[in-house]
Design a protein around this motif. Structure first.
Motif, short mmCIF file in Angstrom:
data_model
loop_
_atom_site.label_atom_id
_atom_site.label_comp_id
_atom_site.label_asym_id
_atom_site.label_seq_id
_atom_site.Cartn_x
_atom_site.Cartn_y
_atom_site.Cartn_z
N TYR A 1 4.36 -11.64 8.99
CA TYR A 1 4.58 -10.21 8.76
C TYR A 1 3.53 -9.39 9.52
O TYR A 1 3.85 -8.39 10.18
N TRP A 2 2.27 -9.79 9.42
CA TRP A 2 1.15 -9.05 10.02
C TRP A 2 1.33 -8.94 11.54
O TRP A 2 1.20 -7.86 12.11
N LYS A 3 1.69 -10.02 12.18
CA LYS A 3 1.91 -10.00 13.63
C LYS A 3 3.06 -9.07 14.00
O LYS A 3 2.98 -8.29 14.96
N GLU A 4 4.16 -9.14 13.22
CA GLU A 4 5.31 -8.28 13.49
C GLU A 4 4.95 -6.81 13.24
O GLU A 4 5.41 -5.92 13.97
N TYR A 5 4.14 -6.56 12.24
CA TYR A 5 3.71 -5.20 11.91
C TYR A 5 2.94 -4.59 13.08
O TYR A 5 3.14 -3.43 13.45
N ILE A 6 2.06 -5.37 13.69
CA ILE A 6 1.29 -4.89 14.85
C ILE A 6 2.21 -4.63 16.03
O ILE A 6 2.12 -3.58 16.68
N LYS A 7 3.13 -5.57 16.30
CA LYS A 7 4.04 -5.42 17.43
C LYS A 7 4.95 -4.21 17.27
O LYS A 7 5.36 -3.59 18.26
N CYS B 1 0.81 -1.23 0.00
CA CYS B 1 0.00 0.00 0.00
C CYS B 1 0.84 1.28 0.00
O CYS B 1 0.30 2.37 -0.23
N ASP B 2 2.13 1.16 0.27
CA ASP B 2 2.99 2.34 0.33
C ASP B 2 3.60 2.70 -1.01
O ASP B 2 4.33 3.70 -1.11
N VAL B 3 3.33 1.90 -2.04
CA VAL B 3 3.96 2.11 -3.34
C VAL B 3 2.89 2.23 -4.41
O VAL B 3 1.97 1.41 -4.48
N LYS B 4 3.00 3.27 -5.25
CA LYS B 4 2.08 3.45 -6.37
C LYS B 4 2.71 2.89 -7.63
O LYS B 4 3.86 3.22 -7.96
N GLU B 5 1.98 2.06 -8.34
CA GLU B 5 2.43 1.52 -9.62
C GLU B 5 1.31 1.75 -10.63
O GLU B 5 0.31 1.04 -10.61
N TYR B 6 1.46 2.75 -11.47
CA TYR B 6 0.40 3.22 -12.35
C TYR B 6 -0.78 3.65 -11.48
O TYR B 6 -0.66 4.54 -10.68
N ASN B 7 -1.95 3.02 -11.61
CA ASN B 7 -3.09 3.42 -10.79
C ASN B 7 -3.41 2.39 -9.71
O ASN B 7 -4.55 2.29 -9.25
N SER B 8 -2.42 1.61 -9.32
CA SER B 8 -2.63 0.56 -8.34
C SER B 8 -1.40 0.40 -7.47
O SER B 8 -0.52 1.27 -7.45
N ARG C 1 4.43 -0.42 11.78
CA ARG C 1 5.52 0.01 10.89
C ARG C 1 6.31 -1.20 10.46
O ARG C 1 6.42 -2.19 11.18
N SER C 2 6.88 -1.12 9.24
CA SER C 2 7.73 -2.19 8.74
C SER C 2 8.58 -1.66 7.60
O SER C 2 8.12 -0.83 6.81
N SER C 3 9.80 -2.14 7.51
CA SER C 3 10.66 -1.77 6.39
C SER C 3 10.12 -2.32 5.07
O SER C 3 10.50 -1.85 3.99
N ARG C 4 9.20 -3.29 5.15
CA ARG C 4 8.60 -3.87 3.95
C ARG C 4 7.40 -3.06 3.46
O ARG C 4 6.85 -3.34 2.39
N GLY C 5 7.01 -2.05 4.25
CA GLY C 5 5.84 -1.25 3.90
C GLY C 5 4.58 -1.85 4.50
O GLY C 5 4.62 -2.81 5.28
#
Length: 275
Positions: free
Chosen positions: A119-125, A98-105, A129-133
């Motif tokens: 990833y989702w669990k780590e993102y919440i903890k 969601c942090d990257v725009k590629e054309y209109n998506s 935030r995440s370096s992966r976006g």
């Protein structure tokens, strides 16, 4: 449907012409909330929402017997990661950044479901935030991949589905999707495939919808005729880029709670956030 509703719809299409088309406005941005299953018929929906192309919200009572409502959510309203991993851990799923725009998506990659949940669990903890976006699992054909799973039952109001009936008949594709993502994940401004109507049931958490009635998107196009990626971006105020933006109506805003279904009428452009 009953005879009166059939007569109403026949008259609507018989009398429909270019002079009857134009901007549509919901008074005060109000969207009807349908509370009771037993008192709302298919004819009610067809007459009051499908034919006039009006959005509405169905209460959580319409989904309370779904398997996903029972099994995908913990007692305190959180995603039941243990159950989801047990059922779908080895599946490969489409994930958008969601942090990257590629054309209109947003650009997508394919990930094992168990890696996405990690990833989702780590993102919440990590305080969202995440370096992966901000990664969003979206457009997952779960029902096609796991037809034996008790996930949902199509409400009778949406049982006339020419789009999926066609794809089912030729066994090529379908437009039945599952979305999962953390707070902050979102879908850019768009209208649904082939400008069909759609319906979206929220199993867990809360979503915010910004909806523009069919035709309003014309005022949101830039000087080259392109629609915006994000209808909340400050750049839309620049009249040298978006010359007709000040003629547009404010969006209709809906906050969708767990269990509720939103009906999105044909041609209504929208942008959606996971809260």
């Amino acid at each position: 449907m009953d005879r009166a509703t059939f007569a109403c719809s026949t008259a609507f299409f018989r009398d429909y012409n270019s002079s009857s088309q134009g901007a549509f406005c919901l008074p005060g941005g109000h969207v009807d909330f349908i509370e009771k299953v037993e008192s709302f018929t298919y004819s009610d929906f067809f007459r009051d929402y499908l034919i006039p192309n009006h959005p509405c919200i169905f209460s959580a009572k319409f989904t309370e017997d779904w398997g996903s409502r029972r099994n995908w959510v913990t007692w305190d309203g959180k995603p039941n990661f243990d159950h989801l991993l047990q059922k779908f851990g080895e599946a490969v799923v489409p994930v958008a950044n969601c942090d990257v725009k590629e054309y209109n998506s947003n650009p997508k990659e394919q990930l094992p479901f168990k890696e996405y949940v990690k990833y989702w669990k780590e993102y919440i903890k990590n305080d969202y935030r995440s370096s992966r976006g901000c990664l969003y699992l979206k457009d997952w054909h779960l029902s096609r991949a796991f037809p034996e799973q008790d996930v949902y039952t199509t409400p009778v109001y949406f049982s006339s589905d020419w789009l999926n009936e066609y794809w089912d008949a030729i066994a090529v594709d379908d437009y039945r999707f599952v979305y999962m993502g953390p707070k902050g994940s979102w879908t850019p401004f768009h209208a649904d495939v082939f400008r069909s109507y759609s319906w979206s049931a929220n199993i867990c958490g809360r979503k915010k919808w910004l909806l523009y009635p069919a035709g309003q998107e014309e005022y949101l196009k830039d000087r080259h005729g392109n629609l915006p990626f994000d209808v909340t971006a400050p750049s839309l105020q620049d009249r040298s880029v978006y010359p007709r933006y000040n003629q547009s109506q404010p969006p209709v805003e809906i906050v969708q709670e767990a269990g509720e279904i939103v009906f999105i009428p044909s041609g209504w452009h929208h942008q959606v956030y996971n809260l």
